[in-house]
Design an enzyme around this catalytic site. Sequence first.
Site, PDB file in Angstrom:
ATOM      1  N   ASP A  31      43.955  68.964 -63.431  1.00  0.00           N
ATOM      2  CA  ASP A  31      45.242  68.520 -63.952  1.00  0.00           C
ATOM      3  C   ASP A  31      45.043  67.226 -64.737  1.00  0.00           C
ATOM      4  OD1 ASP A  31      47.939  67.326 -64.096  1.00  0.00           O
ATOM      5  OD2 ASP A  31      48.498  68.894 -62.684  1.00  0.00           O
ATOM      6  N   ASN A  87      55.929  75.431 -57.710  1.00  0.00           N
ATOM      7  CA  ASN A  87      57.359  75.225 -57.988  1.00  0.00           C
ATOM      8  C   ASN A  87      57.915  76.372 -58.833  1.00  0.00           C
ATOM      9  OD1 ASN A  87      57.138  72.619 -56.789  1.00  0.00           O
ATOM     10  ND2 ASN A  87      56.323  71.834 -58.701  1.00  0.00           N
ATOM     11  N   GLN A  94      59.790  72.614 -61.447  1.00  0.00           N
ATOM     12  CA  GLN A  94      58.919  73.275 -62.418  1.00  0.00           C
ATOM     13  C   GLN A  94      59.202  72.714 -63.803  1.00  0.00           C
ATOM     14  OE1 GLN A  94      59.317  77.571 -62.675  1.00  0.00           O
ATOM     15  NE2 GLN A  94      57.384  77.776 -63.781  1.00  0.00           N
ATOM     16  N   HIS A 100      51.943  78.626 -62.043  1.00  0.00           N
ATOM     17  CA  HIS A 100      50.719  77.885 -61.746  1.00  0.00           C
ATOM     18  C   HIS A 100      50.820  77.334 -60.338  1.00  0.00           C
ATOM     19  CE1 HIS A 100      53.523  75.001 -63.555  1.00  0.00           C
ATOM     20  NE2 HIS A 100      52.890  74.025 -62.912  1.00  0.00           N
ATOM     21  N   HIS A 102      49.345  74.274 -57.840  1.00  0.00           N
ATOM     22  CA  HIS A 102      48.639  73.007 -57.730  1.00  0.00           C
ATOM     23  C   HIS A 102      47.795  73.007 -56.461  1.00  0.00           C
ATOM     24  CE1 HIS A 102      51.190  70.758 -60.698  1.00  0.00           C
ATOM     25  NE2 HIS A 102      52.045  71.702 -60.361  1.00  0.00           N
TER      26      HIS A 102
END
Length: 133
Positions: A31, A87, A94, A100, A102
């Site tokens: 990230d 999310n 989100q 996606h 995390h």
Amino acid sequence: MECNCIFCKIANGEIPSATLYEDEEFRVILDLGPASRGHALILPKKHAANLFELPDETAEKVMVLAKKIAGRLKEGLGADGINLVQNNGEAAGQTVFHFHMHLIPRYDGDTVQVTWTPGTLTDADKEEILKLF
């Protein structure tokens, strides 16, 4: 692939990324705005805006991949734990509308906040929710 989706472009190699893992269906990247050292994202290469659009088969594979990558991060970085965060929808936090997950390594004493204030399950809420299933 959605033509304007930044995560589609990253997942499919059109935009460079710090790639930790890649196969035919997924790319796992670091990230760019990490919550902690080693914060990574699992990106499916096929577009789905959120969990509800994600095919069941892909959802199953995401969890297997999350387990694999989280284990390597935990062991390799000496993390004390890992948060898996996913999310769905703006109200849930989100901000990029491509599914996606995390993977956030946690370290004793870090300042990462993935928390809420516990409420109370009322009898009325419990009954209403149980009827949904």
